[in-house]
Design an enzyme around this catalytic site. Structure first.
Site, PDB file in Angstrom:
ATOM      1  N   LYS A 195      53.017  25.188  42.088  1.00  0.00           N
ATOM      2  CA  LYS A 195      52.887  26.829  42.008  1.00  0.00           C
ATOM      3  C   LYS A 195      52.816  27.268  43.330  1.00  0.00           C
ATOM      4  CE  LYS A 195      49.072  28.558  41.047  1.00  0.00           C
ATOM      5  NZ  LYS A 195      47.782  28.950  40.209  1.00  0.00           N
ATOM      6  N   THR A 198      45.057  36.121  34.472  1.00  0.00           N
ATOM      7  CA  THR A 198      46.068  36.826  33.874  1.00  0.00           C
ATOM      8  C   THR A 198      47.104  35.931  33.134  1.00  0.00           C
ATOM      9  OG1 THR A 198      47.709  36.414  35.633  1.00  0.00           O
ATOM     10  CG2 THR A 198      46.171  38.276  35.859  1.00  0.00           C
ATOM     11  N   ASP A 232      43.601  23.531  32.971  1.00  0.00           N
ATOM     12  CA  ASP A 232      43.203  24.313  34.050  1.00  0.00           C
ATOM     13  C   ASP A 232      41.677  24.631  34.032  1.00  0.00           C
ATOM     14  OD1 ASP A 232      43.726  25.616  36.198  1.00  0.00           O
ATOM     15  OD2 ASP A 232      45.300  26.844  35.562  1.00  0.00           O
ATOM     16  N   GLY A 237      49.351  34.033  34.069  1.00  0.00           N
ATOM     17  CA  GLY A 237      50.566  33.832  34.712  1.00  0.00           C
ATOM     18  C   GLY A 237      50.737  32.260  34.934  1.00  0.00           C
ATOM     19  N   THR A 238      49.694  31.701  35.690  1.00  0.00           N
ATOM     20  CA  THR A 238      49.804  30.091  36.044  1.00  0.00           C
ATOM     21  C   THR A 238      50.354  29.409  34.639  1.00  0.00           C
ATOM     22  OG1 THR A 238      48.109  30.468  37.660  1.00  0.00           O
ATOM     23  CG2 THR A 238      48.616  28.267  36.825  1.00  0.00           C
ATOM     24  N   ASP A 282      19.979  56.368  37.621  1.00  0.00           N
ATOM     25  CA  ASP A 282      21.011  56.387  38.366  1.00  0.00           C
ATOM     26  C   ASP A 282      21.726  55.067  38.596  1.00  0.00           C
ATOM     27  OD1 ASP A 282      19.241  54.471  39.118  1.00  0.00           O
ATOM     28  OD2 ASP A 282      18.521  55.008  41.131  1.00  0.00           O
ATOM     29  N   GLY A 283      21.517  54.268  37.297  1.00  0.00           N
ATOM     30  CA  GLY A 283      22.719  53.238  37.151  1.00  0.00           C
ATOM     31  C   GLY A 283      22.182  51.765  37.638  1.00  0.00           C
ATOM     32  N   GLU A 284      21.062  52.002  38.355  1.00  0.00           N
ATOM     33  CA  GLU A 284      20.334  50.790  38.907  1.00  0.00           C
ATOM     34  C   GLU A 284      19.587  49.866  37.693  1.00  0.00           C
ATOM     35  OE1 GLU A 284      17.376  51.806  42.065  1.00  0.00           O
ATOM     36  OE2 GLU A 284      19.095  52.438  43.247  1.00  0.00           O
TER      37      GLU A 284
HETATM   38  O1  LIG Z   1      46.022  32.912  35.055  1.00  0.00           O
HETATM   39  P1  LIG Z   1      46.035  33.335  36.291  1.00  0.00           P
HETATM   40  O2  LIG Z   1      45.972  34.862  36.706  1.00  0.00           O
HETATM   41  O3  LIG Z   1      47.195  32.610  36.855  1.00  0.00           O
HETATM   42  O4  LIG Z   1      44.957  32.718  37.250  1.00  0.00           O
HETATM   43  C1  LIG Z   1      44.452  31.486  37.097  1.00  0.00           C
HETATM   44  C2  LIG Z   1      44.871  30.260  38.039  1.00  0.00           C
HETATM   45  O5  LIG Z   1      44.204  30.815  39.480  1.00  0.00           O
HETATM   46  C3  LIG Z   1      43.605  29.911  39.812  1.00  0.00           C
HETATM   47  O6  LIG Z   1      44.517  28.880  40.553  1.00  0.00           O
HETATM   48  P2  LIG Z   1      44.683  29.361  42.030  1.00  0.00           P
HETATM   49  O7  LIG Z   1      45.737  30.120  42.168  1.00  0.00           O
HETATM   50  O8  LIG Z   1      43.436  29.380  43.003  1.00  0.00           O
HETATM   51  O9  LIG Z   1      45.203  27.792  42.587  1.00  0.00           O
HETATM   52  P3  LIG Z   1      44.425  26.528  42.754  1.00  0.00           P
HETATM   53  O10 LIG Z   1      44.184  26.125  41.565  1.00  0.00           O
HETATM   54  O11 LIG Z   1      45.692  25.559  43.441  1.00  0.00           O
HETATM   55  O12 LIG Z   1      43.520  26.371  43.812  1.00  0.00           O
HETATM   56  C4  LIG Z   1      43.072  28.922  38.495  1.00  0.00           C
HETATM   57  O13 LIG Z   1      42.825  27.646  39.216  1.00  0.00           O
HETATM   58  C5  LIG Z   1      44.161  28.991  37.806  1.00  0.00           C
HETATM   59  O14 LIG Z   1      44.961  28.095  37.930  1.00  0.00           O
HETATM   60 MG   LIG Z   2      44.203  26.918  39.653  1.00  0.00          MG
END
Ligand SMILES: O=P(O)(O)OC[C@H]1O[C@H](OP(=O)(O)OP(=O)(O)O)[C@H](O)[C@@H]1O
Ligand SMILES: [Mg+2]
Ligand SMILES: Nc1ncnc2c1ncn2[C@@H]1O[C@H](COP(=O)(O)O)[C@@H](O)[C@H]1O
Ligand SMILES: [Mg+2]
Length: 340
Positions: free
Chosen positions: A219, A250, A245, A252-253, A63-65
């Site tokens: 950001k 993803t 970091d 993106g940051t 059942d997946g448990e």
């Molecule tokens: O690769 P990404 O998809 O961009 O996600 C990663 C980012 O998200 C989080 O920051 P957050 O947005 O929580 O900001 P903070 O560190 O200022 O809390 C984490 O600290 C990274 O900086």
């Molecule tokens: Mg961050």
């Protein structure tokens, strides 16, 4: 140090324990078990300590448990359960809770949840009405399952330590990342925090990197998983920018940050992060040519399809192994990070 580029594994921040310590370890009933999330890392940690991973059956019912059974007596033992809460996050979290419960009911003397990557950490506060603080909920679950202590690495925010009413040791991937960066003999470095939450981390990193100057990126997030970079505070022109970091999700940051640093005249951009979550489209973004190198650790296992030419994966196994040893021996953990 032997780090491989474009491939998995590795480097060490500390050397293996001497044999005499291993003998003591066996006598004093230290036991290491791995959940299914990152067996390779757990094997390295166990090797550092000179121990085998403990035998454990883990399977899924029709059942997946989940079903977990520790397959040796751990009565009176100090048990360390290694399980990063990475994808599939809920399964790995539940598996950790079941492992802790099994050990508690098997009369272990002390159960430590070793959580190299703490899933749900970004839900660390209410950023809007009617949200959960899921990082606190996860802490409640770990404590309620019967863990006596927690060992975590590079928590997204420091306040998560206080979500636990049991001892929590918080350790860092920075020494491993810094050792590697130093071996590259980069010149004219500026360490860059990609957002406000990363400032303390980047400042500590810069201090250990020969007191390098610090820059900070402003950001914003208008939507979940979408990072928007507005500004850079600090001088990056003509410099080697090292973005630091905790998590790459993803991407993106870091990619938006790198784009801004290039616009502001940075000569080259390196990215360092402890936890390589790598959700799509991270790989496309990180391998697009913006970065000289992307340096991460193995808190989360790296899938083959996630490798790209500029990627370097370093091992934090020795940091975790040394910390486990110090917890077990009741010696200082903070002195490992005295410069942070
Ligand atoms: O690769 P990404 O998809 O961009 O996600 C990663 C980012 O998200 C989080 O920051 P957050 O947005 O929580 O900001 P903070 O560190 O200022 O809390 C984490 O600290 C990274 O900086
Ligand atoms: Mg961050
Ligand atoms: N797992 C998550 N992935 C992406 N975003 C998340 C996750 N968990 C919580 N969040 C959201 O991130 C922001 C955090 O706020 P910051 O000011 O950037 O720290 C918030 O909207 C969470 O809901
Ligand atoms: Mg955050």
């Amino acid at each position: 140090m032997n780090a491989l580029r474009g491939s998995a594994v590795i480097c060490s921040a500390t050397s293996p324990l001497p044999t005499s310590h291993r003998e003591v370890t066996e006598k004093s009933r230290l036991r290491i078990f791995s959940g299914s999330a990152n067996v390779a890392l757990a094997e390295e940690v166990a090797a550092y300590l000179g121990l085998p991973l403990g035998p454990m059956v883990r399977k899924r019912f029709a059942d997946g448990e989940l079903y977990v059974q520790i397959q040796e007596s751990i009565r009176g033992c100090d048990v360390y359960l290694i399980q990063p809460v990475c994808r599939p996050v809920n399964d790995h979290l539940m598996e950790l809770l079941i492992m802790v419960d099994a050990c508690r009911r098997a009369s272990a003397r002390q159960v430590t949840a070793v959580i190299p990557y703490y899933g749900y950490a970004r839900a660390d506060r209410k950023t809007a009405g009617r949200e959960s603080i899921t990082a606190k909920l996860v802490a409640n679950l770990v404590v309620k399952s019967g863990a006596d202590r927690v060992l975590a690495m590079d928590l997204h925010s420091a306040q998560i330590q206080g979500y636990f009413d049991i001892p929590l040791d918080h350790v860092f991937g920075a020494p491993v990342l810094i050792d590697y960066l130093e071996s590259k003999n980069l010149s004219d470095i500026v360490v860059v925090s990609p957002d406000v939450g990363g400032v303390a981390r980047a400042r500590a990193f810069a201090k250990r990197l020969n007191d390098a100057p610090l820059a900070i990126i402003d950001k914003r997030r208008q939507m979940h998983n979408v990072a928007e970079v507005l500004n850079v505070i600090g001088d990056v022109k003509g410099k080697t920018a090292v973005l630091v970091d905790d998590i790459i999700d993803t991407g993106g940051t870091l990619t938006e940050g790198a784009r801004m640093l290039r616009r502001e005249g940075a000569r080259q951009v390196y990215a360092c992060a402890t936890h390589a979550v790598f959700s799509p489209p991270a790989i496309e973004r990180l391998s697009s040519g913006l970065f000289e190198e992307v340096i991460v650790t193995n808190t989360i296992p790296m899938m083959d399809r996630h490798h790209f030419d500029q990627l370097t994966v370093l091992s934090v196994a020795n940091v975790l192994g040394e910390t486990i040893w110090r917890i077990h021996e009741d010696t200082s953990v903070s002195s490992m990070f005295i410069n942070d």
